[in-house]
Scaffold this motif. Structure first.
Motif, PDB file in Angstrom:
ATOM      1  N   GLU A 144      -6.116  -7.891 -41.126  1.00  0.00           N
ATOM      2  CA  GLU A 144      -4.704  -8.041 -40.737  1.00  0.00           C
ATOM      3  C   GLU A 144      -3.933  -8.940 -41.695  1.00  0.00           C
ATOM      4  O   GLU A 144      -2.718  -8.837 -41.816  1.00  0.00           O
ATOM      5  CB  GLU A 144      -4.594  -8.628 -39.320  1.00  0.00           C
ATOM      6  N   GLN A 273       0.849 -12.412 -50.691  1.00  0.00           N
ATOM      7  CA  GLN A 273       0.365 -11.835 -49.437  1.00  0.00           C
ATOM      8  C   GLN A 273       0.670 -10.342 -49.466  1.00  0.00           C
ATOM      9  O   GLN A 273       1.777  -9.927 -49.810  1.00  0.00           O
ATOM     10  CB  GLN A 273       1.043 -12.464 -48.216  1.00  0.00           C
ATOM     11  N   LYS A 275       1.092  -6.769 -47.528  1.00  0.00           N
ATOM     12  CA  LYS A 275       1.411  -6.196 -46.220  1.00  0.00           C
ATOM     13  C   LYS A 275       1.302  -4.681 -46.331  1.00  0.00           C
ATOM     14  O   LYS A 275       1.660  -4.093 -47.349  1.00  0.00           O
ATOM     15  CB  LYS A 275       2.836  -6.582 -45.802  1.00  0.00           C
ATOM     16  N   SER A 276       0.829  -4.075 -45.268  1.00  0.00           N
ATOM     17  CA  SER A 276       0.739  -2.616 -45.217  1.00  0.00           C
ATOM     18  C   SER A 276       2.070  -2.068 -44.739  1.00  0.00           C
ATOM     19  O   SER A 276       2.528  -2.383 -43.639  1.00  0.00           O
ATOM     20  CB  SER A 276      -0.396  -2.185 -44.284  1.00  0.00           C
ATOM     21  N   ASP A 281       2.493  -5.813 -37.189  1.00  0.00           N
ATOM     22  CA  ASP A 281       1.699  -7.039 -37.224  1.00  0.00           C
ATOM     23  C   ASP A 281       1.297  -7.445 -35.808  1.00  0.00           C
ATOM     24  O   ASP A 281       2.135  -7.489 -34.905  1.00  0.00           O
ATOM     25  CB  ASP A 281       2.495  -8.179 -37.854  1.00  0.00           C
ATOM     26  N   GLU A 289       0.531 -16.380 -40.196  1.00  0.00           N
ATOM     27  CA  GLU A 289       1.536 -16.387 -41.263  1.00  0.00           C
ATOM     28  C   GLU A 289       2.485 -17.570 -41.101  1.00  0.00           C
ATOM     29  O   GLU A 289       2.898 -18.197 -42.082  1.00  0.00           O
ATOM     30  CB  GLU A 289       2.316 -15.080 -41.252  1.00  0.00           C
ATOM     31  N   ARG A 318       9.835  -8.352 -44.709  1.00  0.00           N
ATOM     32  CA  ARG A 318       9.101  -7.680 -45.768  1.00  0.00           C
ATOM     33  C   ARG A 318      10.023  -7.470 -46.959  1.00  0.00           C
ATOM     34  O   ARG A 318      11.109  -6.948 -46.810  1.00  0.00           O
ATOM     35  CB  ARG A 318       8.561  -6.327 -45.300  1.00  0.00           C
TER      36      ARG A 318
END
Length: 323
Positions: A144, A273, A275-276, A281, A289, A318
């Motif tokens: 994650e 970092q 992120k997908s 999340d 975070e 993001r």
């Protein structure tokens, strides 16, 4: 046509394991049930999804495409289950963190301690690997949180700047460079054995960029896949290395290593970092975070009070990193 999700799950297990028997063990059902389910599924979708060979089974072109969608679908299912569990005031559940080797060894532990004290019911799992491997784990929804030493160019991942890391040239205290009265010329490294990390390491990439920018080409290099092993080799006088100062501070204080300043050069890198893109999340990830960003803010602004960790910390925005 609506896909039968039960049959999709059976097919995905076979595609992932490459075996009907291993898929049966994974799902705790009989092999005949797996075989029948996959046959029924192929009839439903109207094409062959698996090639049966003496060495096992492998997805056809259509099967590979469907398997990718299945992986995303079931990852979303797991995320939903994790979120529902974690929403119970973060009193239970788990958080899987992946970090590049340097970050996992020298930077993550402090954050883990803060998080554990705030949320003792959350089980923490940390995976340490190089940047490319952590990116692959994030894409596969196996973790994650992903903290790495370099941005990753992948349309399915978003790289967010996290913190700045300073790199330094280290040598043994009795090395000839350690006897210099001031900063050395970068080109002196051309006559040294430069110890570097393995391909795929963010540290190696930053070092290579710094050398190229100054036109420095060491005649000899030694590749070692561990920062700890590199420090030991440097301390033993095997060569010199450029590493994160966070990794060498302890050995410098003990007098086992010396940081050698380089004339007119400061090597820094941004840590990132990953992120997908489009992935929701889980609350435990949002809380973690919040901790790493609050701690970083506190280091950057020592006079600014650090806010307490709250269970309702909002998810960070993001932003796709500029290439």
């Amino acid at each position: 046509m609506s896909l039968n999700l039960h049959l999709l799950r059976l097919f995905a297990a076979v595609a992932k394991t490459g075996s009907f028997s291993r898929a049966a063990e994974l799902l705790h059902i009989s092999q005949p049930a797996i075989s029948k389910g996959v046959r029924d599924f192929e009839l439903q979708v109207g094409c062959r999804l698996l090639d049966r060979t003496p060495k096992g089974v492998r997805p056809t072109r259509e099967g590979a495409a469907l398997a990718r969608h299945a992986e995303t679908l079931f990852a979303a299912e797991r995320a939903a289950e994790d979120e529902l569990q974690a929403l119970r005031n973060l009193d239970s559940g788990s958080l899987r963190i992946g970090a590049s080797t340097t970050i996992a060894t020298y930077m993550i532990p402090a954050y883990l301690g803060i998080f554990h004290r705030a949320f003792p019911g959350i089980d923490l799992h940390v995976v340490s690997a190089n940047t490319s491997e952590i990116a692959a784990l994030m894409l596969a929804h196996e973790i994650e949180i992903a903290l790495v030493e370099g941005p990753v160019e992948d349309e399915n991942l978003v790289s967010q700047a996290w913190r700045t890391d300073v790199m330094g040239l280290i040598a043994a205290p009795d090395h000839r460079l350690a006897a210099a009265s001031g900063p050395i010329d970068f080109h002196l490294l051309e006559d040294e054995i430069l110890i570097v990390r393995e391909p795929g390491s963010g540290t190696r990439e930053v070092v290579a960029q710094a050398l190229a920018a100054h036109g420095v080409e060491p005649k000899r290099t030694l590749e070692i896949g561990s920062t700890e092993a590199i420090k030991q080799a440097v301390a033993a006088g095997v060569g010199v290395a450029i590493v994160s100062t966070a990794t060498s501070d302890d050995q410098v204080r003990l007098g086992k290593l010396r940081v050698i300043p380089i004339k007119g050069t400061r090597i820094e890198r941004m840590l990132w970092q990953l992120k997908s893109s489009g992935r929701l999340d889980v609350p435990a990830a949002v809380a973690f975070e919040g901790i790493i960003r609050e701690k970083q803010d506190a280091q950057a602004n020592p006079r600014k009070p650090v806010a307490r960790v709250r269970r309702t910390d909002p998810a960070p925005r993001r932003q796709r990193a500029r290439s």
